[in-house]
Design an enzyme around this catalytic site. Structure first.
Site, short mmCIF file in Angstrom:
data_model
loop_
_atom_site.label_atom_id
_atom_site.label_comp_id
_atom_site.label_asym_id
_atom_site.label_seq_id
_atom_site.Cartn_x
_atom_site.Cartn_y
_atom_site.Cartn_z
N LYS A 189 0.87 -1.19 0.00
CA LYS A 189 0.00 0.00 0.00
C LYS A 189 0.90 1.23 0.00
O LYS A 189 1.69 1.43 0.91
CB LYS A 189 -0.89 0.01 1.24
CG LYS A 189 -1.62 1.34 1.49
CD LYS A 189 -2.50 1.32 2.74
CE LYS A 189 -3.07 2.71 3.06
NZ LYS A 189 -3.92 2.73 4.28
N LYS A 249 -9.95 13.05 8.06
CA LYS A 249 -9.45 12.69 9.40
C LYS A 249 -9.42 13.92 10.29
O LYS A 249 -9.29 15.04 9.80
CB LYS A 249 -8.01 12.14 9.28
CG LYS A 249 -7.92 10.77 8.68
CD LYS A 249 -6.46 10.33 8.60
CE LYS A 249 -6.35 8.93 8.01
NZ LYS A 249 -6.96 7.87 8.81
N ARG A 283 -7.53 -0.51 1.40
CA ARG A 283 -8.06 -1.78 0.90
C ARG A 283 -8.53 -1.63 -0.55
O ARG A 283 -8.51 -2.60 -1.30
CB ARG A 283 -9.19 -2.27 1.82
CG ARG A 283 -10.39 -1.38 1.88
CD ARG A 283 -11.27 -1.64 3.10
NE ARG A 283 -10.70 -1.11 4.34
CZ ARG A 283 -11.24 -1.28 5.54
NH1 ARG A 283 -12.36 -1.94 5.68
NH2 ARG A 283 -10.66 -0.76 6.61
N1 BES Z 1 -4.00 4.75 6.94
C1 BES Z 1 -5.08 4.48 7.82
C2 BES Z 1 -4.72 3.53 8.94
C3 BES Z 1 -3.66 3.97 9.92
C4 BES Z 1 -4.00 4.37 11.19
C5 BES Z 1 -2.32 3.90 9.58
C6 BES Z 1 -3.01 4.74 12.10
C7 BES Z 1 -1.33 4.28 10.49
C8 BES Z 1 -1.68 4.69 11.75
C9 BES Z 1 -6.24 3.87 7.03
O1 BES Z 1 -6.34 4.26 5.72
C10 BES Z 1 -7.49 4.31 7.70
O2 BES Z 1 -7.77 5.48 7.67
N2 BES Z 1 -8.22 3.36 8.26
C11 BES Z 1 -9.44 3.66 8.93
C12 BES Z 1 -10.46 2.66 8.47
C13 BES Z 1 -11.87 2.97 8.88
C14 BES Z 1 -12.36 4.20 8.15
C15 BES Z 1 -12.74 1.79 8.55
C16 BES Z 1 -9.20 3.55 10.42
O3 BES Z 1 -8.41 2.69 10.83
O4 BES Z 1 -9.76 4.34 11.17
ZN ZN Z 2 -4.62 4.89 4.80
MN MN Z 3 -7.45 6.06 5.47
#
Ligand code: BES
Ligand code: ZN
Ligand code: MN
Length: 489
Positions: free
Chosen positions: A255, A267, A341
Site C-alpha cells: 500500500k 481525518k 483496501r
Molecule cells: N492509513 C489508515 C490507517 C492507519 C491508522 C495507519 C493509524 C497508520 C496509523 C487507514 O487508511 C485508515 O484510515 N483506516 C481507517 C479505516 C476505517 C475508516 C474503517 C481507520 O483505521 O480508522
Molecule cells: Zn490509509
Molecule cells: Mn485512510
C-alpha cells in the site's frame, strides 16, 4: 550509511574504543590488554559504576589513559546466550553511546565469530541511521557525528564475508526508512516512482502503469482513491530475476498512499501528519526488492506497489460512490478513509493474475484497529495458508519484525455486504482490522497469501538501540529472511 571495516584484533593508541565483553567466563583479551595499558582504569570504572556486562548495557570511561579519549564497555550478557539478536543490540548500543560524540571508533569484538561480528555491524548501522537531510541548524551536542567503525576481532575475513549480504539488507532497511520519513510534499506518487526507478542500478526491472494503463486494466478502486489529487496515481512493478528461468516468482504487494487525508471522510487534524507514513507497506516492498537484488538472491521476486494520494478536491471520491474493481467485483465506498483496501484490491488482483506467484505477501498501514489490538510491538498477520503464516511468524521472531496471527473466519465477511454493490468498504468498528483483511481476501483466489497490517509498526514514536525514532523499516528484514530461509536456491 555508516562506514564499516573489519581487521585483526589490535589495541588502538588513540581515539575512541568500544569493547564488547560477556558477563561471565574469561575476560576478553583486548579488554584485559586495554585495562593493563590504562593501569586498571577500565576495571575500576566498571566496578565504580556497578557495571556487570549485562546484554544491552554500556559504561562510558572518559580519558582512561594510554592515549585513549574514551572507552565504552558494551555488555554481551552470558557467553552461551550470545546470538545474532544480542550481537545486533550490542551494535545498537555502540551507536547510541558514540553517535553524538565521535566520528570514528574502533570496536573490539571479543571472541565473536565472523557471523556474529557482522550482526554487530548490522545493529550499529541500523542504530546509527538518522533522517536529518532537512536540518540546517543544530544545538550543541545534538548533531549526529558517527561516520565509521572499524571492527577488530578474531575472524575479520569471516566477518567481511558475512557482512556482504547483510549490508545489502541494511541498505534495504535504510531505503525503506528514508522513504517513510520523507514528508508527503516531497514524496508523492510521481517522486516515489522516480525513487523506485533508481533500483534499475541494482539490476531490477522497473515498469510503471500510468493512469491510462490502469484505466484499461479496470483499476476502478485504486483510481477512485486517487481522483482527488493533482498528482495522478501509478502502479509500479519491480522484478528481480535471480532464480531459475521460468520459475514462478514470490510476490510482495504494498500500500503506497503517499498521504492519507481521509478524503471527504476527512481525518481529525490531530496527528494527521503521521499519514505521510501511509506508504510504509510500499516502502517495505521497495526495500525488500533492493535487499534481494543487492545481495543477488537466487530467487525470482516481484514487487507491486500502488502509489496514490488520498486528497480532497472537487473531483474527490464521495461517500456512497460505487467503483468497479479489476476483478469485476463492485464496491460501495461508504468511507473514503478506508482507502488502503481499495488500492490493494486492484493491485493484489493484478499481481495474482499476471504473475501467478508462488505466494503473495501484502504489507499495509491499513487500520487503526490493529494498533488498538497489538500496539506498536507486533504487526497483524492474516493468511489463508498455515504454512506461509507459520514461516512468516517464525522468521519474524528471528529478525525482530514480530507478528501475531489474527482470525479470518468466514462470518466476518458478512459484515461487508452492501445493499447496492457486491461489497462495502467498511464493516463497522468491531473487528476493524479483521474485516479489512477479509475485504482483501475477496481479491485473492487460490494462491497462498498473507496480509501484514503494519499500521502500528511502520513508525516508532520512541526509539530503541537498533531502531531510532521515526520510520522503522519494518518488513524488509522479515521478507528478506523469509526468502533466504524458505524460497531461495
Ligand atoms: N492509513 C489508515 C490507517 C492507519 C491508522 C495507519 C493509524 C497508520 C496509523 C487507514 O487508511 C485508515 O484510515 N483506516 C481507517 C479505516 C476505517 C475508516 C474503517 C481507520 O483505521 O480508522
Ligand atoms: Zn490509509
Ligand atoms: Mn485512510
Amino acid at each position: 550509511m555508516l562506514d564499516t571495516g573489519f581487521s585483526e584484533s589490535r589495541l588502538p593508541h588513540e581515539g575512541v574504543l568500544a569493547i564488547l565483553a560477556p558477563s561471565d567466563g574469561a575476560p576478553s583479551a583486548l579488554y584485559a590488554q586495554a585495562d593493563a595499558a590504562t593501569d586498571g582504569a577500565l576495571s575500576r570504572a566498571a566496578k565504580a559504576a556497578d557495571f556487570s556486562f549485562a546484554a544491552k548495557a554500556s559504561c562510558v570511561v572518559l580519558a582512561p589513559g594510554a592515549g585513549l579519549d574514551r572507552v565504552v564497555l558494551i555488555g554481551l550478557g552470558p557467553r552461551d546466550g550470545i546470538d545474532a539478536r544480542v550481537a545486533e543490540q550490542a551494535g545498537g548500543a555502540i551507536a547510541s553511546a558514540l553517535g553524538k560524540v565521535a566520528a570514528r571508533a574502533t570496536v573490539a569484538l571479543d571472541t565473536l565469530s565472523g557471523g556474529l561480528a557482522a550482526h554487530v555491524a548490522l545493529g550499529a548501522v541500523l542504530g546509527a541511521y538518522r533522517f536529518d537531510s532537512y536540518r540546517t541548524t543544530w544545538r550543541e551536542g545534538e548533531a549526529w557525528k558517527l561516520e565509521g567503525l572499524e571492527f577488530v576481532g578474531a575472524d575479520p575475513a569471516g566477518a567481511k564475508a558475512a557482512w556482504t549480504p547483510l549490508s545489502a539488507v541494511a541498505r534495504g532497511v535504510l531505503l525503506c526508512r528514508d522513504l517513510v520519513n520523507e514528508p508527503a510534499n516531497m514524496l508523492r506518487p510521481d517522486t516515489f516512482e522516480a525513487r523506485i526507478t533508481k533500483l534499475r542500478d541494482l539490476g531490477v526491472e522497473v515498469e510503471v502503469l500510468d493512469r491510462d494503463a490502469m484505466h484499461k486494466l479496470g483499476f476502478g478502486a485504486l483510481l477512485g482513491v486517487g481522483q482527488g489529487s493533482s498528482v495522478p496515481p501509478r502502479t509500479v512493478i519491480m522484478r528481480w530475476n535471480g532464480g531459475a528461468e521460468g520459475e514462478a516468482p514470490v510476490a510482495f504487494i504494498g500500500k503506497g498512499v503517499t498521504f492519507d487525508s481521509g478524503g471527504i471522510s476527512i481525518k481529525p487534524a490531530g496527528g494527521m501528519e503521521e499519514m505521510k507514513t501511509d506508504m510504509g507497506g510500499a516502502a517495505a516492498v521497495v526495500g525488500t526488492i533492493a535487499a534481494l537484488a543487492g545481495r543477488k538472491a537466487r530467487v525470482n521476486a516481484v514487487g507491486v506497489v500502488g502509489l496514490v494520494e488520498n486528497m480532497l478536491s472537487g473531483d474527490a471520491q464521495r461517500p456512497g460512490d460505487v467503483v468497479r474493481t479489476a476483478s469485476g467485483q463492485t464496491v460501495e465506498v461508504l468511507n473514503t478513509d478506508a482507502e488502503g483496501r481499495l488500492v490493494l484490491a486492484d493491485v493484489l488482483w493484478y499481481a495474482q493474475e499476471r504473475f501467478r506467484p508462488r505466494f503473495m505477501v501484502d504489507l499495509a498501514t491499513l487500520t487503526g484497529a490493529i494498533v488498538v489490538s497489538l500496539g506498536n510491538e507486533r504487526a497483524g498477520l492474516f493468511s489463508n495458508d498455515d504454512t506461509l503464516a507459520q514461516q512468516l511468524a517464525t522468521t519474524g521472531e528471528g529478525v525482530g519484525d514480530r507478528l501475531w496471527r489474527m482470525p479470518m473466519c468466514a462470518s466476518y465477511l458478512e459484515l461487508l455486504r452492501s445493499d447496492i454493490a457486491d461489497l462495502k468498504n467498511i464493516g463497522g468498528r468491531a473487528g476493524g482490522s479483521i474485516t479489512a483483511a477479509k475485504f482483501l481476501e475477496c481479491f485473492v483466489n487460490k494462491v497462498p497469501w498473507a496480509h501484514l497490517d503494519i499500521a502500528g509498526t511502520a513508525f516508532a514514536h520512541k526509539g530503541t538501540a537498533c531502531v531510532p525514532k521515526g520510520a522503522t523499516g519494518f518488513g524488509v528484514r522479515l521478507l528478506d529472511a523469509l526468502v533466504r530461509e524458505h524460497y531461495e536456491g
